[in-house]
Enzyme design. Structure first.
Site, PDB file in Angstrom:
ATOM      1  N   GLN A   1      -1.933  -7.714   7.046  1.00 20.90           N
ATOM      2  CA  GLN A   1      -3.211  -6.480   8.135  1.00 20.90           C
ATOM      3  C   GLN A   1      -4.495  -7.213   6.308  1.00 20.90           C
ATOM      4  O   GLN A   1      -5.195  -7.028   7.543  1.00 20.90           O
ATOM      5  CB  GLN A   1      -2.439  -5.568   6.701  1.00 20.90           C
ATOM      6  CG  GLN A   1      -3.778  -4.143   7.259  1.00 20.90           C
ATOM      7  CD  GLN A   1      -4.124  -3.809   9.104  1.00 20.90           C
ATOM      8  OE1 GLN A   1      -3.092  -3.257   9.463  1.00 20.90           O
ATOM      9  NE2 GLN A   1      -4.855  -4.257   9.371  1.00 20.90           N
TER      10      GLN A   1
ATOM     11  N   ASP B   1      -6.796   3.964   3.347  1.00 18.73           N
ATOM     12  CA  ASP B   1      -5.728   4.160   3.953  1.00 18.73           C
ATOM     13  C   ASP B   1      -5.306   5.455   4.021  1.00 18.73           C
ATOM     14  O   ASP B   1      -5.295   6.591   2.712  1.00 18.73           O
ATOM     15  CB  ASP B   1      -4.961   2.951   3.405  1.00 18.73           C
ATOM     16  CG  ASP B   1      -3.304   3.104   3.559  1.00 18.73           C
ATOM     17  OD1 ASP B   1      -3.367   3.514   4.525  1.00 18.73           O
ATOM     18  OD2 ASP B   1      -2.805   2.271   3.735  1.00 18.73           O
TER      19      ASP B   1
HETATM   20  N1   CP Z   1      -1.420  -1.460   9.774  1.00 17.94           N
HETATM   21  C1   CP Z   1       0.442  -1.657  10.536  1.00 17.94           C
HETATM   22  O1   CP Z   1       0.652  -2.340  10.036  1.00 17.94           O
HETATM   23  O2   CP Z   1       0.360  -0.797  11.150  1.00 17.94           O
HETATM   24  P1   CP Z   1       1.898  -0.421  11.298  1.00 17.94           P
HETATM   25  O3   CP Z   1       2.651   0.216  10.690  1.00 17.94           O
HETATM   26  O4   CP Z   1       1.858  -0.047  13.187  1.00 17.94           O
HETATM   27  O5   CP Z   1       2.389  -1.758  12.340  1.00 17.94           O
HETATM   28  N1  NVA Z   2       0.224   2.394   2.934  1.00 19.93           N
HETATM   29  C1  NVA Z   2       0.482   2.184   4.232  1.00 19.93           C
HETATM   30  C2  NVA Z   2       0.203   1.572   5.036  1.00 19.93           C
HETATM   31  C3  NVA Z   2       0.772   1.607   6.901  1.00 19.93           C
HETATM   32  C4  NVA Z   2       0.340   0.519   7.652  1.00 19.93           C
HETATM   33  C5  NVA Z   2       2.683   2.310   4.302  1.00 19.93           C
HETATM   34  O1  NVA Z   2       2.746   1.779   3.334  1.00 19.93           O
HETATM   35  O2  NVA Z   2       2.658   3.130   4.994  1.00 19.93           O
END
Ligand code: CP
Ligand code: NVA
Length: 310
Positions: free
Chosen positions: A135, A228
């Site tokens: 990401q 986030d």
């Molecule tokens: N941003 C991300 O990793 O999204 P997903 O959890 O949908 O894969």
């Molecule tokens: N910090 C979040 C990112 C999701 C893509 C998680 O770990 O759930």
């Protein structure tokens, strides 16, 4: 340079390898848009182990493999013997006999490291509790598209929970010479070892990394503001408590007044509107945020082509 290697953390990559991934991602994106065939992984198979949910990661890796001329297998831990207790080291050795690469999304980072230790094919980290490297590499590509090729000196401010994204931003910004400030509550700072490692990486590129508790201080003159979820996967039981703790860390119009006039706001998604980001700010930055989502595809194709390709 990356041929046959794992991609577990941006910290493990050299500055040149990060550049190689970003350059190839840009090239593959252009080829795909122009309809030019790019079957760099013809006949190859990627196994995708998921121990957590996903929309973007699953669909972008699977589609990416198809576009590269290969195929991907969705392997939910609910169906694998891994989910019934088969050791990772056995799973790794078995899958290495069938596949050309393994992508894994899981909880403890040690699970990915164990898989990589025993697998003799490349292992790609598609998110752990500690890191989300694919990401953040994607985000760097997206920043280039919106702010220009030269990332050095750009200021990114992260506001919210010091989680896997924050840790990976520290590693990513350190490798490309960006300024990165994370504003989190005192008890929710990014991982201390990650911060220490990233500060050492920053010596090579001149990146400036800092941790604060005041969101206003972090976003001051920022070129990029990022946030986030306040409750990551696995922290669902803490969600209500976290909503109270993180309330002063919402990315909203008021907070952005202190940022650079041309600031862009990014979010890896999924987003919780009214929590870490307002509907208004998200929609005002939808062009960037959905480019960011799209770029998962191009960046991961570059990662797979470089690690799994001939
Ligand atoms: N941003 C991300 O990793 O999204 P997903 O959890 O949908 O894969
Ligand atoms: N910090 C979040 C990112 C999701 C893509 C998680 O770990 O759930």
């Amino acid at each position: 340079m990356l041929k046959g290697k794992d991609l577990l953390s941006i910290h493990d990559l050299s500055v040149a390898e990060v550049e190689e991934i970003l350059s190839l991602a840009k090239e593959l994106k252009a080829m795909q848009k122009a309809g030019v065939e790019h079957h760099l992984l013809a006949g190859k198979t990627l196994g995708m182990i998921f121990e957590k949910s996903s929309t973007r990661t699953r669909v972008s890796f699977e589609t990416g493999m198809y576009q590269l001329g290969g195929q991907a297998l969705f392997l939910s831990s609910r169906d694998l013997q891994l989910g019934r207790g088969e050791p990772i080291k056995d799973t790794a050795r078995v899958l290495s006999r069938y596949l050309d690469g393994i992508m894994i999304r899981t909880f403890g980072h040690d699970r990915v490291e164990e898989l990589a230790k025993w697998a003799d094919i490349p292992v790609i980290n598609a998110l752990t509790d500690l890191l989300h490297p694919c990401q953040v590499l994607t985000d760097l590509l997206t920043i280039r598209e919106h702010k220009g090729q030269n990332l050095k000196g750009l200021k990114m401010a992260y506001v919210g929970d010091g989680n896997n994204m924050t840790n990976s931003y520290l590693y990513g910004c350190a490798k490309v010479g960006m300024t990165f400030v994370a504003a989190t509550p005192e008890d929710y700072r990014p991982d201390a070892t990650v911060f220490e490692n990233a500060c050492k990486d920053a010596e090579e590129t001149g990146a400036e990394l800092s941790l604060v508790t005041d969101p206003q201080e972090a976003v001051k003159d920022a070129d990029i503001v990022v946030t986030d979820t306040w409750a990551s996967m696995g922290q669902e039981a803490e969600h209500e408590m976290r909503k109270k703790i993180f309330a002063p860390y919402q990315v909203n119009k008021e907070l952005l007044k202190g940022a650079d006039k041309r600031v862009i706001v990014m979010h890896c998604l999924p987003a919780y509107r009214g929590e870490e980001i307002t509907e208004e700010v998200l929609e005002a930055n939808a062009d960037v945020i959905f480019d960011e989502a799209e770029n998962r595809l191009h960046t991961q194709k570059a990662i797979m082509a470089l690690t799994m390709g001939d």
